[in-house]
Design an enzyme around this catalytic site. Structure first.
Site, PDB file in Angstrom:
ATOM      1  N   GLU A  67      51.236  -4.812  73.240  1.00 23.82           N
ATOM      2  CA  GLU A  67      50.437  -3.846  72.484  1.00 23.82           C
ATOM      3  C   GLU A  67      51.270  -2.616  72.133  1.00 23.82           C
ATOM      4  OE1 GLU A  67      46.933  -3.019  74.736  1.00 23.82           O
ATOM      5  OE2 GLU A  67      46.110  -5.044  74.496  1.00 23.82           O
ATOM      6  N   HIS A 112      44.086 -12.440  81.707  1.00 24.65           N
ATOM      7  CA  HIS A 112      44.253 -13.782  81.154  1.00 24.65           C
ATOM      8  C   HIS A 112      43.158 -14.084  80.121  1.00 24.65           C
ATOM      9  CE1 HIS A 112      47.179 -15.676  84.131  1.00 24.65           C
ATOM     10  NE2 HIS A 112      46.964 -14.472  84.628  1.00 24.65           N
ATOM     11  N   ASN A 122      50.189  -7.801  78.404  1.00 21.27           N
ATOM     12  CA  ASN A 122      49.279  -7.278  77.389  1.00 21.27           C
ATOM     13  C   ASN A 122      49.677  -5.868  76.976  1.00 21.27           C
ATOM     14  OD1 ASN A 122      47.655  -9.571  77.299  1.00 21.27           O
ATOM     15  ND2 ASN A 122      46.272  -8.819  78.869  1.00 21.27           N
ATOM     16  N   ASP A 178      44.363 -22.278  80.190  1.00 22.62           N
ATOM     17  CA  ASP A 178      45.365 -21.463  80.859  1.00 22.62           C
ATOM     18  C   ASP A 178      46.285 -22.364  81.679  1.00 22.62           C
ATOM     19  OD1 ASP A 178      46.492 -19.643  83.076  1.00 22.62           O
ATOM     20  OD2 ASP A 178      45.451 -18.204  81.816  1.00 22.62           O
TER      21      ASP A 178
END
Length: 461
Positions: free
Chosen positions: A362, A27, A358, A124
């Site tokens: 990516e 996060h 993530n 968040d």
């Protein structure tokens, strides 16, 4: 309480930004990149996180002038969270940990708001209650940040909020793959449902931010905006592409990159399951054999699960994983690996991944197809997205069989499908085309670049 490790706050600042991440690395890394991007526009950024996380981030950007406008605030929690250990199964320990952060974060945010004409909070989605009181201050506006995919967010909302109007294609996908969509039944999932309902009732923020892009998830970003009162829904990703480099300037080149330099184009498999996954010894053995039998180059990032929260206890099964005899001679990485640099290297052909968001974004942005093995959290949703929307993934293990051992044969088959078949080549081609669209969108005049510039303008306006 909170301690400020930065210089004194300049009370003449027109605008300052406070970033409030959830202190899990998956996060906070996203928000930290966003914070550095904002700071590069000469906007003071104040990053509120646990002391050890802040220390790691400071080391990561040491010598980077773009980070000189970031001020770190160490959020201190009680030294002994006994109530977490005694929580039992009725309430996930994460809930109590989050509650312990409410007061120090709230106090720090209020202090910041008194030293600027306008405070922009970017928090968040898990840290909603921590900033709720700060909204009573007339000089504060906030944005909620989501660390997962738009597809996962919409799918979860669709299951937890009764009156969300569904999209026909999504409804058809859910019916067709009903065994693959996780049901919100476990204690952890119940916690996620609680957060989702809170988010749906949350009326105070000025907009919502996602580490995603319209080239990949435009449809689901629009559906979310419609589902949540048409508030601005900003796609500012892929966040790792906001900065011009991958911060390799301060480090010596990793040995795995030297290994890649000697391999053929698209010939190497990257294997990594993130920082929160621990396999049984039996599963590691099957995975190792399957990778060997696929007969391709390999970079395997194999590490013990990180201790994500202070005082979190790990069981005996989490001891160091052993590999089959002779396997350590291959390209094994037991600690940190430069994942972005590996993915953008021309020799990397496939990413065998747990499908954390993530890792997904990516890999997609670098044009590398995925061999998919979801483990927990939002990962099953990301797996469905990757295999059914851009269609650049092949399943190693489906969520419907989550409790079963993945055999060496299944690993070998998935890898060979992506590396050695026409089907795999078509997925790679689609991945490269999507990667090019994303890069073009981020270039000057592109849709993503304009959206980011609009966001910066909105902050300082």
């Amino acid at each position: 309480m909170a301690t400020n490790s930065s210089d004194n706050i300049d009370q003449l600042n027109e605008v300052i930004v406070a970033m409030v991440p959830f202190p899990d690395y998956s996060h906070l890394n996203q928000l930290f990149i966003l914070g550095r991007f904002i700071a590069s526009h000469n906007i003071p950024v104040h990053f509120l996180c646990l002391a050890d996380r802040n220390q790691d981030l400071k080391l990561h950007v040491q010598g980077d002038l773009r980070a000189s406008n970031i001020h770190f605030h160490d959020i201190l929690v009680p030294s002994s969270l006994v109530e977490i250990e005694d929580a039992g199964d009725d309430l996930p320990s994460i809930v109590l940990f989050i509650k312990s952060l409410v007061e120090p974060i709230r106090r720090t945010c209020i202090d910041l708001s008194t030293n600027t004409k306008r405070l922009v909070l970017i928090h968040d989605s898990i840290i909603m209650d921590h900033v709720r009181d700060v909204h009573s201050y007339p000089n504060v506006k906030s944005y909620m940040f989501h660390s997962i995919s738009a597809f996962a967010r919409y799918s979860l909302l669709r299951q937890s909020i009764d009156h969300i109007v569904d999209d026909d294609d999504h409804e058809e996908m859910m019916e067709k793959m009903q065994d693959e969509f996780p049901l919100l039944e476990s204690s952890g999932a119940q916690f996620a449902t609680m957060l989702l309902r809170k988010e749906h009732e949350w009326k105070l923020n000025s907009g919502e931010i996602m580490n995603s892009c319209r080239e990949l998830e435009g449809k689901y970003l629009d559906l979310l905006a419609n589902a949540k009162d048409n508030k601005p829904w900003l796609a500012v990703g892929p966040l790792h592409m906001l900065l011009e480099s991958h911060d390799s300037s301060n480090r010596s080149r990793h040995e795995c990159l030297e290994f890649l330099d000697k391999q053929d184009v698209n010939s190497v498999i990257l294997v990594s399951f993130g920082t929160t996954t621990t396999f049984s010894q039996e599963q590691v053995n099957e995975l190792a054999v399957g990778l060997v039998q696929s007969d391709h180059g390999l970079i395997w990032v194999l590490r013990e699960a990180d201790k994500k929260m202070e005082n979190e206890k790990f069981e005996e099964k989490d001891k160091k994983i052993e590999l089959p005899k002779g396997f350590e001679e291959r390209m094994m990485v037991r600690n940190w690996a430069p994942q972005l640099e590996i993915l953008e290297h021309p020799s990397t052909g496939v990413f065998l991944s747990h499908c954390g968001w993530n890792s997904c974004i990516e890999s997609i942005s670098m044009g590398v197809p995925l061999a998919i093995w979801p483990i927990q959290y939002d990962q099953p949703y990301n797996a469905i997205l990757v295999t059914n929307v851009p269609k650049i993934g092949t399943s190693v293990k489906s969520w419907a069989h989550q409790e079963e051992l993945v055999t060496a044969k299944a690993v070998e088959k998935a890898v060979k499908t992506l590396m050695d078949t026409t089907e795999g080549e078509e997925k790679r081609q689609r991945a490269m085309e999507l990667s090019n669209k994303i890069k073009n969108s981020l270039s000057h005049g592109g849709v993503a670049r304009k959206e980011m510039e609009s966001f910066i303008s909105c902050i300082i306006r």
